[in-house]
Write an enzyme that holds these catalytic residues in place. Structure first.
Site, PDB file in Angstrom:
ATOM      1  N   ARG A 121       0.770  -1.207  -0.060  1.00 53.27           N
ATOM      2  CA  ARG A 121      -0.019   0.059  -0.053  1.00 53.27           C
ATOM      3  C   ARG A 121       0.774   1.211   0.023  1.00 53.27           C
ATOM      4  NH1 ARG A 121      -4.961  -1.807   0.478  1.00 53.27           N
ATOM      5  NH2 ARG A 121      -5.422  -3.625   1.538  1.00 53.27           N
ATOM      6  N   ASP A 122       0.408   2.140  -0.738  1.00 53.87           N
ATOM      7  CA  ASP A 122       1.362   3.450  -0.847  1.00 53.87           C
ATOM      8  C   ASP A 122       1.144   4.218   0.491  1.00 53.87           C
ATOM      9  OD1 ASP A 122       2.230   5.497  -3.482  1.00 53.87           O
ATOM     10  OD2 ASP A 122       1.508   6.537  -1.417  1.00 53.87           O
ATOM     11  N   ASN A 160       4.677   6.406 -13.714  1.00 52.98           N
ATOM     12  CA  ASN A 160       5.258   7.860 -13.646  1.00 52.98           C
ATOM     13  C   ASN A 160       6.889   7.764 -14.023  1.00 52.98           C
ATOM     14  OD1 ASN A 160       2.948   8.857 -12.850  1.00 52.98           O
ATOM     15  ND2 ASN A 160       3.378   8.786 -10.722  1.00 52.98           N
ATOM     16  N   VAL A 200      10.252   7.948  -6.880  1.00 51.72           N
ATOM     17  CA  VAL A 200      11.160   6.947  -6.262  1.00 51.72           C
ATOM     18  C   VAL A 200      11.515   6.176  -7.468  1.00 51.72           C
ATOM     19  CG1 VAL A 200      11.281   4.712  -4.880  1.00 51.72           C
ATOM     20  CG2 VAL A 200       9.888   6.800  -4.038  1.00 51.72           C
ATOM     21  N   HIS A 219       7.659   1.451 -10.686  1.00 50.30           N
ATOM     22  CA  HIS A 219       6.404   0.858 -10.062  1.00 50.30           C
ATOM     23  C   HIS A 219       5.228   1.276 -10.781  1.00 50.30           C
ATOM     24  CE1 HIS A 219       7.778   4.721  -8.366  1.00 50.30           C
ATOM     25  NE2 HIS A 219       6.400   5.108  -8.206  1.00 50.30           N
ATOM     26  N   HIS A 252       1.454   2.074 -10.341  1.00 54.25           N
ATOM     27  CA  HIS A 252       0.453   2.418  -9.444  1.00 54.25           C
ATOM     28  C   HIS A 252      -1.038   1.918  -9.465  1.00 54.25           C
ATOM     29  CE1 HIS A 252       2.468   6.170  -7.419  1.00 54.25           C
ATOM     30  NE2 HIS A 252       3.087   6.044  -8.568  1.00 54.25           N
TER      31      HIS A 252
HETATM   32  P1  5GP Z   1       6.056   8.125  -7.918  1.00 53.21           P
HETATM   33  O1  5GP Z   1       5.916   9.545  -7.445  1.00 53.21           O
HETATM   34  O2  5GP Z   1       7.624   7.813  -8.001  1.00 53.21           O
HETATM   35  O3  5GP Z   1       5.331   7.761  -8.996  1.00 53.21           O
HETATM   36  O4  5GP Z   1       5.482   7.264  -6.717  1.00 53.21           O
HETATM   37  C1  5GP Z   1       6.159   7.009  -5.529  1.00 53.21           C
HETATM   38  C2  5GP Z   1       5.080   6.740  -4.289  1.00 53.21           C
HETATM   39  O5  5GP Z   1       5.639   6.018  -3.245  1.00 53.21           O
HETATM   40  C3  5GP Z   1       4.361   7.839  -3.954  1.00 53.21           C
HETATM   41  O6  5GP Z   1       2.933   7.811  -4.155  1.00 53.21           O
HETATM   42  C4  5GP Z   1       4.494   7.878  -2.414  1.00 53.21           C
HETATM   43  O7  5GP Z   1       3.378   8.202  -1.479  1.00 53.21           O
HETATM   44  C5  5GP Z   1       4.877   6.621  -2.151  1.00 53.21           C
HETATM   45  N1  5GP Z   1       6.156   6.319  -1.213  1.00 53.21           N
HETATM   46  C6  5GP Z   1       7.214   7.062  -0.713  1.00 53.21           C
HETATM   47  N2  5GP Z   1       7.824   6.453   0.145  1.00 53.21           N
HETATM   48  C7  5GP Z   1       7.044   5.331   0.591  1.00 53.21           C
HETATM   49  C8  5GP Z   1       7.235   4.336   1.545  1.00 53.21           C
HETATM   50  O8  5GP Z   1       8.422   4.537   2.402  1.00 53.21           O
HETATM   51  N3  5GP Z   1       6.360   3.480   1.812  1.00 53.21           N
HETATM   52  C9  5GP Z   1       5.262   3.366   0.893  1.00 53.21           C
HETATM   53  N4  5GP Z   1       4.509   2.384   1.181  1.00 53.21           N
HETATM   54  N5  5GP Z   1       5.168   4.258  -0.126  1.00 53.21           N
HETATM   55  C10 5GP Z   1       5.841   5.099  -0.363  1.00 53.21           C
END
Ligand code: 5GP
Length: 114
Positions: free
Chosen positions: A29-30, A87, A96, A100, A102
């Site tokens: 989970r996010d 993304n 990150v 991944h 979503h």
């Molecule tokens: P991005 O912006 O790279 O597409 O998505 C990264 C996602 O990782 C974001 O939605 C953010 O909320 C989530 N995220 C960042 N750090 C952590 C973490 O330590 N644990 C979890 N479960 N989600 C994280």
């Protein structure tokens, strides 16, 4: 490639609410959910971004998408539908750098995205 928080989750070095796992893919989970269901699917073998993927990664990327779809189906989310998002880099909003997917579900999504 440099280590990321997601690699630490794969190694169980930091906690996460893991909801899906198979040999190649982890789903958790996010931390900052953008929908009632917001799960991140990552390959255990890190690829930084979609732009870094090569033909050698084709099978793994397929498994990643199929894992998200299987989870959605198993959770009863498929009939109403869901959104899957990857993304990539700055304009894509990637924060990150471990690829991944979503999976967002449980509400009506809008288009275009912000
Ligand atoms: P991005 O912006 O790279 O597409 O998505 C990264 C996602 O990782 C974001 O939605 C953010 O909320 C989530 N995220 C960042 N750090 C952590 C973490 O330590 N644990 C979890 N479960 N989600 C994280």
């Amino acid at each position: 490639m440099s280590d990321t928080i997601f690699a630490k989750i794969v190694r169980r070095e930091i906690p996460a609410d893991i909801v899906y796992e198979d040999d190649d893919v982890l789903g958790f989970r996010d931390l900052n959910p953008q929908a009632p269901v917001h799960v991140l699917f990552i390959p255990k073998r890190a690829i930084a971004t979609l732009d870094d993927a090569t033909p050698a990664d084709a099978e793994l990327l397929g498994k990643l998408l199929l894992a998200a779809a299987a989870y959605a189906r198993a959770q009863g989310l498929a009939e109403n539908g869901y959104r899957t998002v990857i993304n990539t880099n700055t304009h894509g909003g990637q924060t990150v750098f471990h690829i991944h997917v979503h999976l967002l579900a449980g509400r009506q999504m809008t288009w275009p995205p912000g």
